[in-house]
Design an enzyme around this catalytic site. Structure first.
Site, PDB file in Angstrom:
ATOM      1  CD  GLN A 179      -6.872  -4.337   4.191  1.00  0.00           C
ATOM      2  OE1 GLN A 179      -7.833  -5.003   4.568  1.00  0.00           O
ATOM      3  NE2 GLN A 179      -7.018  -3.082   3.794  1.00  0.00           N
TER       4      GLN A 179
ATOM      5  CG  HIS B 224      -1.882   1.019   1.400  1.00  0.00           C
ATOM      6  ND1 HIS B 224      -1.599   2.281   1.848  1.00  0.00           N
ATOM      7  CD2 HIS B 224      -3.219   1.002   1.154  1.00  0.00           C
ATOM      8  CE1 HIS B 224      -2.713   3.007   1.878  1.00  0.00           C
ATOM      9  NE2 HIS B 224      -3.710   2.249   1.454  1.00  0.00           N
TER      10      HIS B 224
ATOM     11  CB  CYS C 117      -3.662   3.293  -1.588  1.00  0.00           C
ATOM     12  SG  CYS C 117      -4.922   4.523  -1.297  1.00  0.00           S
TER      13      CYS C 117
HETATM   14  N1  7TS Z   1      -1.689  -0.717   4.644  1.00  0.00           N
HETATM   15  C1  7TS Z   1      -2.596  -1.490   4.031  1.00  0.00           C
HETATM   16  C2  7TS Z   1      -2.227  -2.879   3.625  1.00  0.00           C
HETATM   17  C3  7TS Z   1      -3.872  -0.979   3.798  1.00  0.00           C
HETATM   18  O1  7TS Z   1      -4.779  -1.755   3.190  1.00  0.00           O
HETATM   19  C4  7TS Z   1      -4.195   0.332   4.199  1.00  0.00           C
HETATM   20  C5  7TS Z   1      -5.532   0.949   3.909  1.00  0.00           C
HETATM   21  C6  7TS Z   1      -3.206   1.076   4.866  1.00  0.00           C
HETATM   22  C7  7TS Z   1      -1.965   0.526   5.051  1.00  0.00           C
HETATM   23  C8  7TS Z   1      -3.476   2.466   5.363  1.00  0.00           C
HETATM   24  O2  7TS Z   1      -4.398   2.420   6.395  1.00  0.00           O
HETATM   25  P1  7TS Z   1      -4.950   3.786   7.036  1.00  0.00           P
HETATM   26  O3  7TS Z   1      -5.928   3.329   8.039  1.00  0.00           O
HETATM   27  O4  7TS Z   1      -3.766   4.478   7.620  1.00  0.00           O
HETATM   28  O5  7TS Z   1      -5.550   4.558   5.915  1.00  0.00           O
HETATM   29  N2  7TS Z   1      -6.180   0.421   2.809  1.00  0.00           N
HETATM   30  C9  7TS Z   1      -7.282   0.916   2.202  1.00  0.00           C
HETATM   31  C10 7TS Z   1      -7.904   0.263   1.130  1.00  0.00           C
HETATM   32  O6  7TS Z   1      -7.513  -0.791   0.663  1.00  0.00           O
HETATM   33  N3  7TS Z   1      -8.966   0.980   0.731  1.00  0.00           N
HETATM   34  O7  7TS Z   1      -9.050   2.066   1.489  1.00  0.00           O
HETATM   35  C11 7TS Z   1      -8.008   2.032   2.412  1.00  0.00           C
END
Ligand code: 7TS
Length: 415
Positions: free
Chosen positions: A203, A123, A366
């Site tokens: 995840q 990500h 992302c």
């Molecule tokens: N790492 C992974 C693997 C993710 O899926 C996400 C968010 C993040 C980091 C970042 O998380 P946050 O809570 O700091 O935003 N993934 C997603 C997605 O797949 N669709 O919207 C957010």
């Protein structure tokens, strides 16, 4: 688990609504999950009864707020089997947790010419902070390749992680490919080469039991909002001896033990990282979310989501003209499915599904380097949680057949 499902669903009033005249089917859980009434009640109870700032006052409300805030930290520590609650730092999100490691601990240990290793399925939150660090330190950012099935290529991991590597940072589970990465093995490989292993658990933590002690990770990051808690609360786990040497990313009130005109002493971990008034209600609500998940049991959640995958993945794969990314074997796949229908833009697929009340995400998720790697610009993605049913999966499959039909017949013929 299955027989109790309708009971659990009642705890999520938001799921019980019509969207575009159809029952809502919420399949965007990888982006954020819905919140059960127990979590929502906890937040309102806190604001109706206990609201105060933490660690400051000696009055009753301040003590109540502080107690709940610290009890929630304990719950997080137990939830991921951390040996010490001092190793649990509250942050805003996975993104903030990863940024803090990159701008402090990793900044302290990475020198010119050193290598930072990530993978092609990360990500952006686990890419861009490392790009910035590499730029600052004149270090080298390297990528572990994927197999044709979309799994992490272990041979590539062996080849990429070497004595030059200082940091390895890998998603525990992919938000696109639906694979779980062998974090324990990667930690061993990193440690053998004198490097630190960071796992992005955004995840994974919501979907399976996590044992940071067994995984032997140096740091583990995740977000509350993907596991029933509100937005704005995240966790950074670090091994106690590493948090001890890690610099704070932010400075100010709360994190100091004393301040003089030119200098200051900091509290010990985790408080030295938590400058300013924290997200108190968010942390307490995360504690309530963990209570809720523990009531069901993370093993049961994992097993149920696996059953959903076994049921739905083969049906998705049978749709003519679909391409589902990641492994085709349900035993290797989580309940997150990224896919494309031949000749139809994923945004059109998502818009058409929304007309049937089905919420999915479309875009690059992302993960643009992954899209480039797969030679794609975007996909649609359906991501399930324990409150989703097989019927909802079937509705997705049926609706995809309709979407295909609709677009192949042409919009003009339908009006
Ligand atoms: N790492 C992974 C693997 C993710 O899926 C996400 C968010 C993040 C980091 C970042 O998380 P946050 O809570 O700091 O935003 N993934 C997603 C997605 O797949 N669709 O919207 C957010």
């Amino acid at each position: 688990m299955t027989q109790n499902l309708s009971e659990y669903r009642k705890d999520f009033p938001i799921l019980n609504q019509k969207v575009n005249g159809e029952d809502l089917v919420y399949l965007d859980n990888a982006a954020t999950t819905q919140k059960p009434i127990q979590v929502i009640d906890k937040i309102s109870h806190y604001y109706l009864n206990d609201n105060a700032n933490v660690h400051r006052g000696v009055h009753t409300l301040a003590e109540r707020a502080t107690k709940q805030f610290e009890e929630a930290r304990d719950k997080v520590a137990k939830f991921i089997n951390a040996s010490d609650q001092h190793s649990i730092v509250y942050t805003r999100s996975t993104t903030e947790s990863l940024n803090w490691i990159a701008s402090t601990f990793a900044d302290q240990v990475v020198n010119e010419g050193d290598e930072i290793v990530i993978s092609e399925m990360e990500h952006h939150s686990n890419i861009v902070p490392w790009q910035q660090l590499a730029k600052r330190k004149h270090a080298v950012l390297k990528y572990i390749q994927l197999t044709s099935d979309g799994e992490l290529d272990l041979q590539s991991a062996e080849d990429t992680i070497t004595a030059k590597t200082k940091i390895v940072s890998i998603a525990h589970a992919s938000n696109v490919l639906g694979v779980v990465n062998p974090i324990k093995e990667l930690a061993k490989l990193a440690h053998k080469n004198g490097a630190y292993l960071i796992a992005d658990g955004a995840q994974a933590a919501p979907h399976m039991p996590i044992d940071v002690s067994d995984l032997d990770v140096d740091f583990y990051a995740f977000s509350g909002h993907k596991m029933l808690a509100p937005t704005g609360i995240g966790i950074l786990y670090g091994k106690p001896e590493l948090l001890k040497i890690m610099r704070p990313a932010q400075f100010g009130g709360e994190m100091i033990s004393s301040v003089h005109e030119q200098t200051a002493e900091f509290k010990e971990s985790p408080w030295k990282f938590e400058a300013g008034t924290p997200n108190i209600s968010g942390a307490i609500a995360l504690g309530a979310a963990i209570d809720y998940l523990n009531k069901i049991g993370m093993k049961n959640i994992q097993a149920y989501e696996h059953d959903l995958t076994e049921e739905i993945l083969p049906k998705l794969l049978k749709i003519d003209g679909i391409k589902v990314y990641g492994p085709q074997d349900p035993n290797k796949h989580t309940a997150t499915f990224a896919f494309n229908l031949k000749g139809i833009h994923p945004h059109d697929v998502a818009t058409a599904l929304d007309m049937n009340g089905i919420a999915v995400r479309a875009g690059h998720h992302c993960a643009q380097p992954l899209m480039d790697y797969l030679n794609l610009t975007a996909t649609a993605r359906a991501s399930f949680y324990f409150y989703n049913t097989v019927d909802e999966g079937n509705k997705l499959v049926d609706s995809l057949e309709q979407v295909k039909e609709f677009f192949s017949n042409g919009v003009s013929e339908t009006k």
